[in-house]
Design a protein around this motif. Structure first.
Motif, PDB file in Angstrom:
ATOM      1  N   LYS A 151       0.412   6.139  -9.877  1.00  0.00           N
ATOM      2  CA  LYS A 151       1.238   5.800  -8.717  1.00  0.00           C
ATOM      3  C   LYS A 151       1.554   7.047  -7.894  1.00  0.00           C
ATOM      4  CE  LYS A 151       3.548   1.692 -10.490  1.00  0.00           C
ATOM      5  NZ  LYS A 151       4.842   1.113 -10.903  1.00  0.00           N
ATOM      6  N   LYS A 152       1.844   8.139  -8.583  1.00  0.00           N
ATOM      7  CA  LYS A 152       2.154   9.382  -7.882  1.00  0.00           C
ATOM      8  C   LYS A 152       0.944   9.858  -7.082  1.00  0.00           C
ATOM      9  CE  LYS A 152       3.986  13.994  -8.628  1.00  0.00           C
ATOM     10  NZ  LYS A 152       4.436  14.977  -9.616  1.00  0.00           N
ATOM     11  N   LYS A 153      -0.227   9.759  -7.684  1.00  0.00           N
ATOM     12  CA  LYS A 153      -1.448  10.173  -7.003  1.00  0.00           C
ATOM     13  C   LYS A 153      -1.688   9.290  -5.774  1.00  0.00           C
ATOM     14  CE  LYS A 153      -6.333  11.051  -7.800  1.00  0.00           C
ATOM     15  NZ  LYS A 153      -7.435  10.993  -8.771  1.00  0.00           N
ATOM     16  N   GLN A 154      -1.462   7.977  -5.912  1.00  0.00           N
ATOM     17  CA  GLN A 154      -1.656   7.067  -4.788  1.00  0.00           C
ATOM     18  C   GLN A 154      -0.678   7.372  -3.661  1.00  0.00           C
ATOM     19  OE1 GLN A 154      -1.302   3.250  -6.638  1.00  0.00           O
ATOM     20  NE2 GLN A 154      -3.478   3.126  -7.148  1.00  0.00           N
ATOM     21  N   ARG A 155       0.553   7.743  -4.012  1.00  0.00           N
ATOM     22  CA  ARG A 155       1.540   8.065  -2.976  1.00  0.00           C
ATOM     23  C   ARG A 155       1.171   9.331  -2.222  1.00  0.00           C
ATOM     24  NH1 ARG A 155       5.451   6.554  -7.081  1.00  0.00           N
ATOM     25  NH2 ARG A 155       5.602   8.749  -7.608  1.00  0.00           N
ATOM     26  N   SER A 156       0.415  10.210  -2.846  1.00  0.00           N
ATOM     27  CA  SER A 156       0.068  11.467  -2.187  1.00  0.00           C
ATOM     28  C   SER A 156      -1.196  11.337  -1.332  1.00  0.00           C
ATOM     29  CB  SER A 156      -0.112  12.574  -3.226  1.00  0.00           C
ATOM     30  OG  SER A 156      -1.232  12.316  -4.033  1.00  0.00           O
ATOM     31  N   ARG A 157      -1.820  10.178  -1.341  1.00  0.00           N
ATOM     32  CA  ARG A 157      -3.018   9.965  -0.533  1.00  0.00           C
ATOM     33  C   ARG A 157      -2.630   9.461   0.849  1.00  0.00           C
ATOM     34  NH1 ARG A 157      -7.084   6.602  -4.202  1.00  0.00           N
ATOM     35  NH2 ARG A 157      -7.457   5.831  -2.123  1.00  0.00           N
TER      36      ARG A 157
END
Length: 109
Positions: free
Chosen positions: A91-97
């Motif tokens: 989820k954190k990675k998706q938010r940073s995209r």
């Protein structure tokens, strides 16, 4: 000033401390002659110290005595499972995209 004991509200689950107190107090007071036990549950409920009623204490004791009592409420564990950690990282990675208009695709910022 001393910290006040946590108080029980109607519908609250019994805590391990309350169960232990109930067992200890019942063992102490059950030895009194039956003629003196009229207010047994009133005494036990007051001694538990969390505003449990005499009726609640008696009902809980019957559940404990017949071993059908649900497990006492315990605070939720703060330790997360590996799968929960993996989901959080995803989820954190998706938010940073972010969407790049020039490249017409998501890029990590």
């Amino acid at each position: 000033p001393t910290a006040a004991a946590p108080t029980a509200e109607p519908g609250d689950l019994w805590t391990p401390d309350e169960d232990a107190a109930l067992r200890r107090l019942h063992a102490e007071h059950v030895e009194t002659p039956s003629s003196d036990r009229g207010g047994l549950w009133d005494v036990i409920a007051a001694a538990i110290g969390t505003r449990r009623t005499a009726s609640a204490a008696e009902q809980r004791w019957k559940l404990i005595k017949h071993k059908s009592a649900p497990a006492p409420a315990e605070p939720p564990s703060k330790k997360r499972k590996k799968s929960e950690k993996r989901v959080e990282r995803k989820k954190k990675k998706q938010r940073s995209r972010v969407w790049d208009l020039d490249k017409k695709k998501y890029v990590t910022s």
